[in-house]
Design an enzyme around this catalytic site. Sequence first.
Site, mmCIF file in Angstrom:
data_model
loop_
_atom_site.group_PDB
_atom_site.id
_atom_site.type_symbol
_atom_site.label_atom_id
_atom_site.label_comp_id
_atom_site.label_asym_id
_atom_site.label_seq_id
_atom_site.Cartn_x
_atom_site.Cartn_y
_atom_site.Cartn_z
ATOM 1 N N CYS A 1 1.241 -1.266 -0.240
ATOM 2 C CA CYS A 1 0.059 -0.033 -0.164
ATOM 3 C C CYS A 1 0.962 1.030 -0.072
ATOM 4 O O CYS A 1 1.817 1.178 0.395
ATOM 5 C CB CYS A 1 -0.831 0.390 1.325
ATOM 6 S SG CYS A 1 -1.948 1.423 1.490
ATOM 7 N N ASP B 1 0.790 3.194 1.558
ATOM 8 C CA ASP B 1 -0.517 4.769 2.823
ATOM 9 C C ASP B 1 2.316 4.615 3.568
ATOM 10 O O ASP B 1 3.005 4.124 3.846
ATOM 11 C CB ASP B 1 -0.416 3.026 4.250
ATOM 12 C CG ASP B 1 -0.555 3.948 5.267
ATOM 13 O OD1 ASP B 1 0.220 4.864 5.562
ATOM 14 O OD2 ASP B 1 -2.162 4.174 5.742
ATOM 15 N N ARG C 1 2.920 5.090 6.308
ATOM 16 C CA ARG C 1 3.142 4.293 7.485
ATOM 17 C C ARG C 1 4.031 2.903 7.494
ATOM 18 O O ARG C 1 4.382 2.040 8.310
ATOM 19 C CB ARG C 1 1.909 3.681 8.604
ATOM 20 C CG ARG C 1 1.673 5.537 8.825
ATOM 21 C CD ARG C 1 0.336 5.459 9.895
ATOM 22 N NE ARG C 1 -0.828 5.330 8.600
ATOM 23 C CZ ARG C 1 -2.305 4.911 9.265
ATOM 24 N NH1 ARG C 1 -2.321 5.265 10.227
ATOM 25 N NH2 ARG C 1 -2.810 4.417 8.466
ATOM 26 N N HIS D 1 -2.162 -4.040 5.625
ATOM 27 C CA HIS D 1 -1.551 -3.003 6.596
ATOM 28 C C HIS D 1 -3.125 -2.820 6.873
ATOM 29 O O HIS D 1 -3.900 -2.269 6.707
ATOM 30 C CB HIS D 1 -0.994 -2.231 6.297
ATOM 31 C CG HIS D 1 -1.437 -1.270 6.072
ATOM 32 N ND1 HIS D 1 -1.899 0.314 6.835
ATOM 33 C CD2 HIS D 1 -1.951 -0.239 4.823
ATOM 34 C CE1 HIS D 1 -2.791 0.530 5.748
ATOM 35 N NE2 HIS D 1 -2.226 0.687 4.487
ATOM 36 N N CYS E 1 -6.151 -0.164 6.782
ATOM 37 C CA CYS E 1 -6.106 0.840 5.432
ATOM 38 C C CYS E 1 -7.127 1.767 5.145
ATOM 39 O O CYS E 1 -8.234 1.757 5.271
ATOM 40 C CB CYS E 1 -5.624 -0.972 4.391
ATOM 41 S SG CYS E 1 -5.767 0.391 3.051
HETATM 42 ZN ZN LIG Z 1 -3.458 1.519 2.851
#
Ligand SMILES: [Zn+2]
Length: 218
Positions: free
Chosen positions: A42, A44, A46, A98, A101
């Site tokens: 992803c 993201d 993080r 994750h 998400c």
């Molecule tokens: Zn995500």
Amino acid sequence: MKKLKNLFDNNRLWAERTKQNDPDFFATLSKQQNPEYLWIGCSDSRVPANEIVDLLPGELFVHRNVANIVVHTDHNCLSVMQYAVEVLKVKHIMVVGHYGCGGVQAVLNDAKFGLIDNWLRHVGDIKEKHMTQLNAVPEEKRLDALIELNVIEQVRNVCRTNIVQEAWLRGQNLTVHGWVYGLVNGHLHDLESVVTCTDEMADTYKSAAQRVFDRNIK
Ligand SMILES: [Zn+2]
């Protein structure tokens, strides 16, 4: 701050530190890359691929998009896969979702954000496909369940591409994995969605999806 000087300062310090640890690091790496792994994760912020598995530059080939989706008409993702499998000859492809998400959460909540809703429609299809069983999952666990299911479905999508199919036909050593990363503790979880050949695809998909519901429906 117009030129983001702080990031350039960070870069120079990082390059210096890296060189101190290994004086030949950049010279060696600039000549070739030889990664064994393709990470499809992803976007993201993080979930930084290399840091999570503590691998250095050159060791991990990476493709990231919102909600780690593998679509059969996405030439961006497919090109990354093709180059990784046929040219770099990676031995493993991992689809890594994750927990927490935002993309999957938006689907679960029917939230609307504009253009991206079309991309996330692929996760919406997965939600609808498993709707009956997802409804049996307690509400507080439903997001985790859909995140895990999304990974398992994307593993299957990876396996179904002609890139992976042809690699297996050639006898190339290539394993596809499905993992989920926990934001709260930094741990990776193996969904045991591991496929090494076409014959394993159906059973692995079925048992991995079943485990999601066994885990989350109590
Ligand atoms: Zn995500």
